[in-house]
Structures are given as C-alpha cells and as structure tokens.
Scaffold this motif. Structure first.
Motif, short mmCIF file in Angstrom:
data_model
loop_
_atom_site.label_atom_id
_atom_site.label_comp_id
_atom_site.label_asym_id
_atom_site.label_seq_id
_atom_site.Cartn_x
_atom_site.Cartn_y
_atom_site.Cartn_z
N PRO A 150 15.25 14.85 -4.48
CA PRO A 150 15.06 16.03 -5.33
C PRO A 150 16.37 16.79 -5.51
O PRO A 150 17.41 16.40 -4.98
CB PRO A 150 14.07 16.84 -4.51
N TRP A 151 16.28 17.92 -6.21
CA TRP A 151 17.50 18.65 -6.59
C TRP A 151 17.75 19.88 -5.72
O TRP A 151 18.76 20.53 -5.89
CB TRP A 151 17.39 19.10 -8.05
N ASN A 152 16.84 20.20 -4.80
CA ASN A 152 16.99 21.51 -4.15
C ASN A 152 18.05 21.54 -3.03
O ASN A 152 18.70 22.56 -2.83
CB ASN A 152 15.64 22.04 -3.66
N ALA A 177 18.25 13.37 -8.16
CA ALA A 177 17.51 14.05 -9.22
C ALA A 177 18.41 14.22 -10.44
O ALA A 177 19.64 14.38 -10.31
CB ALA A 177 17.03 15.40 -8.72
N GLU A 178 17.82 14.23 -11.59
CA GLU A 178 18.61 14.32 -12.84
C GLU A 178 19.29 15.68 -12.98
O GLU A 178 20.27 15.81 -13.71
CB GLU A 178 17.72 14.03 -14.06
N ASP A 179 18.79 16.70 -12.29
CA ASP A 179 19.44 18.01 -12.35
C ASP A 179 20.72 18.05 -11.51
O ASP A 179 21.53 18.95 -11.68
CB ASP A 179 18.49 19.11 -11.84
N ALA A 334 11.35 28.84 -16.12
CA ALA A 334 10.15 29.18 -16.92
C ALA A 334 8.90 29.08 -16.06
O ALA A 334 7.99 29.93 -16.15
CB ALA A 334 10.05 28.25 -18.12
N LYS A 335 8.86 28.06 -15.18
CA LYS A 335 7.68 27.90 -14.31
C LYS A 335 7.54 29.11 -13.37
O LYS A 335 6.48 29.71 -13.26
CB LYS A 335 7.82 26.60 -13.50
N VAL A 336 8.65 29.48 -12.71
CA VAL A 336 8.58 30.58 -11.74
C VAL A 336 8.34 31.91 -12.45
O VAL A 336 7.55 32.74 -11.99
CB VAL A 336 9.86 30.62 -10.86
O1 TXE Z 1 10.06 17.14 -9.01
P1 TXE Z 1 9.83 15.60 -9.16
P2 TXE Z 1 10.72 18.14 -10.06
C1 TXE Z 1 8.31 20.60 -6.34
C2 TXE Z 1 8.56 22.03 -6.79
C3 TXE Z 1 9.05 21.86 -8.18
C4 TXE Z 1 8.24 20.68 -8.65
C5 TXE Z 1 8.84 19.90 -9.79
O2 TXE Z 1 7.35 22.74 -6.79
O3 TXE Z 1 8.80 22.99 -8.99
O4 TXE Z 1 8.17 19.85 -7.50
O5 TXE Z 1 10.18 19.52 -9.52
C6 TXE Z 1 12.08 11.57 -9.54
N1 TXE Z 1 9.08 7.49 -10.45
N2 TXE Z 1 9.42 20.06 -5.56
O6 TXE Z 1 10.18 17.91 -11.44
O7 TXE Z 1 9.37 15.25 -10.52
C7 TXE Z 1 12.93 12.59 -10.27
O8 TXE Z 1 13.77 11.94 -11.20
C8 TXE Z 1 10.20 7.59 -9.72
C9 TXE Z 1 9.24 20.01 -4.15
O9 TXE Z 1 12.18 18.07 -9.91
O10 TXE Z 1 8.99 15.19 -8.02
C10 TXE Z 1 13.66 13.23 -9.11
O11 TXE Z 1 14.72 12.38 -8.67
N3 TXE Z 1 10.88 8.74 -9.58
C11 TXE Z 1 10.27 19.18 -3.49
C12 TXE Z 1 12.60 13.26 -8.00
O12 TXE Z 1 11.65 12.28 -8.38
C13 TXE Z 1 10.42 9.84 -10.19
C14 TXE Z 1 11.63 19.17 -4.03
C15 TXE Z 1 11.90 14.60 -7.82
O13 TXE Z 1 11.30 14.97 -9.03
C16 TXE Z 1 9.24 9.79 -10.97
C17 TXE Z 1 11.65 19.20 -5.48
C18 TXE Z 1 8.57 8.55 -11.09
N4 TXE Z 1 7.44 8.41 -11.80
C19 TXE Z 1 10.57 19.68 -6.18
N5 TXE Z 1 9.03 11.05 -11.45
C20 TXE Z 1 10.29 19.16 -2.00
N6 TXE Z 1 9.32 18.50 -1.37
O14 TXE Z 1 11.21 19.65 -1.39
C21 TXE Z 1 10.03 11.84 -11.00
N7 TXE Z 1 10.88 11.11 -10.24
#
Ligand code: TXE
Length: 493
Positions: A150-152, A177-179, A334-336
């Motif tokens: 993820p991106w965090n 993550a793409e971000d 926008a979500k938050v």
């Molecule tokens: O997460 P995603 P997003 C939660 C947090 C946030 C929400 C959305 O609430 O608002 O998730 O964030 C890859 N097959 N967390 O959209 O989509 C994607 O490219 C394979 C909690 O960023 O889960 C990225 O690398 N890969 C969290 C990664 O998954 C896929 C941390 C995370 O993206 C995929 C981040 C697919 N089908 C967000 N779809 C935590 N647990 O800490 C997406 N990805």
C-alpha cells in the motif's frame, strides 16, 4: 520529471508498451515523478526473471550468512540514502518528513537487519524417535514471492514483506502502490548496489485491477502472495490465489478501539492517543480511531485530548515542524472529506478540526456520535476520531469487539489485573497496553476477521515464506530390526 522504471533481472526498464504514469505531490498537487506503467506482459517478464533466479540462480542456495551480508549492506545503504528515500515517500504521499525520516527509514533498515539475522540464527526442531529414526525440519524457500504493497508507509511496509522473503532465500516481485512508486525503485537500485544478484528482487510498477497487480496475483509461477491494503481488495486477491492454490498472507484494514479507563495515567493516555490516531495524518491501518473513555474521566480527557489535537501543526510535510500533512491523493481526500461533511448527519458534533487547505484535513475530533454510526464503524483512514463514553469494563470490551475488523486495540489503565484481563479478551491481532505502535519484530503481526489472514514477524514470517519439510532418517538400523515386523518404520509417537 525524473523517471522510475521497473527493475527486472537487474536492469531498470520501461514498460514493454512504453506506457507511463505520474505520481502527484499531495502538497503542491502537481506531478513530480514519472514511472513505468506495467501490464500483464511486464508482470510476466518480472515473474519469469524471479523464477529463473530461483530455479537456477545462486540466491536460494546461498548460506544464510552470505545472504545476510548482502541484506545488511542494503540496510547500510538505505541509511546512507535516508534523506532521499524519506523525501521520496513524503513527496509521493504527503507524510510529514519527520515521520518518513524518523520512523519509516530506520524501521526499513531494521527490518532488513532483523530478518537477515533471524534467518541465520534460526533453529529447527528435531525429534529423536524411539524407533531408531530421527526426524527434523528444514525450512526451504517457497519460491517466487509476489508482494503487493500500500501507499501509507511505502518503503517500510514493502521491506516488511521483502526482507523476510529474501532472507529465507526466495526471489521477489514487488508491486508498490501506484500512489507511491519512487522509493521501491530506489530500494531495488540499492539492492543491486549491495550485491544482490539480478532477478532476485524485482520491482513492477502499475495499478491493481486489470493491470500489473492483478496479473501478478494470477500468475501461475508465483508461489506466495503477500498483500497489505483494503479488505475488499484482500478478498479479490485471496480469490486470485485460490485459482492456483497459492498461499496468501493478507494484512487488511482496521478500526482500532482505544479504551481509556478512569484509572489510567491521563497525561500518558492523552499523549499516546494523539499518536494513535494522528500519526501519518491518520492513514494507518492501526489507527485508534474509536476512542472509548470511561465516564468518570470523559470530560477531563476530552478537554485535554481536543486541545492537544488542535495544537498539532498542519502544513507542508517537508517542513520539520509539521505534524499533519495532506492526504495521499485527491481521491483519498474526497473519501475522508465525505466523512467530515456528514458528521452532523450521523448524529455527531465536531468538537475540533474539519476540512483544511488543499488535500489536508485538520485533526478532527467527533463527539456525541453513537457507536453504530458509520464514522465509528468504517475505516476512515484519515485524521478523524470518534470519542464515545462508557460506564463499565464489560461495556468497553463489548464495544471494542463489536466490529468486523480485528487488527489491533489499545487500552490505558494503571491496574495490572485489568490490563491482562482485558487484553486477553479483546479480539485483535495486537493489543497495546499504555502505548501504541511499539513493535518487536519477533512477535506476530496480523489481524482477525476483516483485518486479514495470517501473521508475519519472526518465526511467523518463516512459516509463510518457506516450505517446512520433514526429513526422517534412519539412525540405528538395529533398533528398527529388533521391533516386531508389523510395527517397523512406524513412529512410536
Ligand atoms: O487500497 P488497495 P487503496 C484502506 C484505506 C484506504 C482504502 C483504499 O481505508 O482508504 O484501503 O486504498 C493493489 N490485484 N487501506 O485503494 O486498493 C494496489 O495497486 C492486485 C488500508 O490504495 O487495497 C496497491 O498496490 N493488486 C491499508 C495495493 O493493492 C491490487 C493500506 C493497495 O491498494 C488489486 C492502504 C488487485 N485486484 C489502504 N487492487 C492497510 N491495511 O494499511 C488493488 N491492488
């Protein structure tokens, strides 16, 4: 704008299609870096490189000491380049520089050092058998690991997957993550500089669905998938893994309960609770975003907590004085912001905070909201906390456990018995007592319910990233011969 390629087979590469995407700096809201945009063909290239390096390369066959030397060298290089890496993560997703430099980079280096040493010093169980045989366990590397991050906490969470996978002799394809593409390419460049053979650690950039991420999780030559991200995405990835029976480890979302008992050290509880919800501008799966406070101290706690939240410095994340930066992207903001805009609609009162400039949200404290309101149940992933009073220990436990998530919980009390009693019954992968975010890398990390499947850390990572194998050896043929024919070769245990 600088370009950050995939890193495949030891080379930094553009996508086969030539496609790119840009990363936006959340403070300036302008693109600041460009990366290769991978698709299925690039995923296949990366997995094939990792497969070759695993099947025919030296890395899985090297001793743990030799691998460890390279991983330690990588940790050294990460520390030497701390400033660049920290700035990359800050520009990619807006986290305050003091956090990327003070927390993320040192913890990234520590992850590589820890798992290098853990693999080297790790012992395996052996079982002397009454039959004249001896059984022991080998931990052979699993193969090609797909790590989706993820991106965090970009580099830190990537290293939490990559370090144990590599230390145990696997080869890796990491999709950041793409971000936040930049620090992954930086890490792979440093790995090559540290002496890691080509193909051992590959980086593949791109999106998730219908892109590099999906292609990676569906690839038949992948042996393990480790993912951190949203619970819904976790379900999609578990389904993709099921097709080839590929084991998955999923660290998903959370809605951490933070319980402050009346017998807590209030000053400490305020300080830790502020960290628990506002670290990384609230973009933490472990955030203590449901804050339950015992009625006797509710008013006093809330007054101090809201004042401390209000005092946090919001602004340019590159400024070392800033504690709350912008959220990671326009979409996420926008979500938050949607949650902030609907506080009254959900029956709550804005005690302090609200929308800030650009993509920032000021530290937001909500009161008067029922435990069943959306803000108290859903993962907001921003600097937003709901404060709810409770009367008894039993009620606090019931409220805390009433969630589909179960990543972590916090509790504050000076009563030793209560601390252990409550920690034992909270349904969560980690419980912090009078603290937050403190980690021992030997301890299990992961969640229950919608927060995931599996645990990583120390021997838990070893379980996931290896194929434990039983070897049974005849030591004393006479002992076996002396046994009745019918029971020969059968375990006495
Ligand atoms: O997460 P995603 P997003 C939660 C947090 C946030 C929400 C959305 O609430 O608002 O998730 O964030 C890859 N097959 N967390 O959209 O989509 C994607 O490219 C394979 C909690 O960023 O889960 C990225 O690398 N890969 C969290 C990664 O998954 C896929 C941390 C995370 O993206 C995929 C981040 C697919 N089908 C967000 N779809 C935590 N647990 O800490 C997406 N990805």
């Amino acid at each position: 704008m600088d370009f950050y390629g995939h890193v495949i087979d030891g080379e930094e590469a553009a996508s086969l299609s030539g496609a790119t995407f840009s990363s936006t700096d959340p403070h300036t809201r302008r693109p600041w870096a460009e990366a290769a945009l991978g698709d299925g063909a690039d995923a296949d290239r990366a997995v094939s490189a990792a497969r070759r390096a695993f099947d025919h390369g030296h890395w899985p066959r090297m001793g743990t000491a030799e691998r460890g030397r390279i991983l330690h060298r990588l940790a050294d290089l990460i520390e030497e380049h701390a400033e660049d890496i920290a700035l990359a993560d800050t520009q990619d997703m807006g986290k305050p520089i003091t956090q990327s430099q003070g927390n993320d980079v040192p913890r990234t280096a520590a992850n590589f050092r820890f798992f290098a040493d853990h693999a080297r010093l790790s012992t395996s169980e052996s079982y002397p058998m009454d039959t004249g045989h001896h059984a022991y366990t080998r931990f052979d590397p699993a193969g090609v690991v797909a790590a989706i991050a993820p991106w965090n906490f970009p580099m830190m969470l990537e290293s939490w997957k990559v370090a144990p996978a590599l230390a145990w002799g696997n080869t890796v394809v990491l999709k950041p993550a793409e971000d936040t593409p930049v620090s992954a390419t930086l890490m792979a460049r440093l790995a090559l500089e540290a002496g890691m053979p080509p193909g051992v650690f590959n980086v593949l950039h791109g999106y998730g669905p219908d892109s590099a991420g999906q292609a990676l999780t569906e690839h038949p030559a992948v042996d393990r998938i480790t993912f951190t991200g949203e619970s819904g995405t976790g379900r999609v990835i578990a389904t993709a893994g099921a097709r080839h029976l590929t084991p998955v480890s999923l660290e998903l979302g959370g809605k951490g309960a933070n319980i402050v008992f009346a017998d807590a050290d209030l000053a400490g509880a305020v300080e830790w609770s502020i960290r628990a919800v506002f670290t990384n501008s609230g973009q933490v799966c472990l955030a203590g975003s449901r804050l339950y406070v015992q009625r006797e101290v509710y008013d006093e706690f809330l007054t101090r907590f809201a004042a401390a939240a209000d005092a946090l410095v919001v602004g340019d994340p590159r400024d070392p004085a800033v504690q709350i930066g912008p959220l990671a992207s326009a979409e996420h903001h926008a979500k938050v912001a949607g949650y902030v805009d609907t506080i009254a609609e959900q029956g709550g009162t804005l005690r302090t905070g609200g929308l800030g400039d650009g993509w920032t949200i000021r530290p937001t404290v909500i009161t008067g909201m029922d435990h069943t309101a959306r803000h108290a149940r859903e993962e907001i992933f921003g600097p937003v906390v709901v404060v709810i009073p409770f009367a008894t220990e039993a009620e606090a436990i019931e409220l805390a456990n009433d969630t589909p998530y179960g990543l972590n919980a916090m509790l504050f009390t000076e009563n030793l018995h209560r601390a252990h009693r409550v920690a034992a019954v909270l349904r969560a992968g980690t419980v912090w007592v009078n603290c937050f975010f403190v980690r021992d890398l030997r301890a299990p990390f992961g969640g229950v319910g919608d927060s995931g499947i599996g645990r990583e850390g120390g021997t838990f990572s070893r379980e996931f990233f290896t194929e434990p194998k039983a070897v049974v050896m005849q030591i004393d043929p006479a002992a076996d011969r002396d046994r009745p024919r019918s029971s020969r070769g059968r375990s006495a245990r």
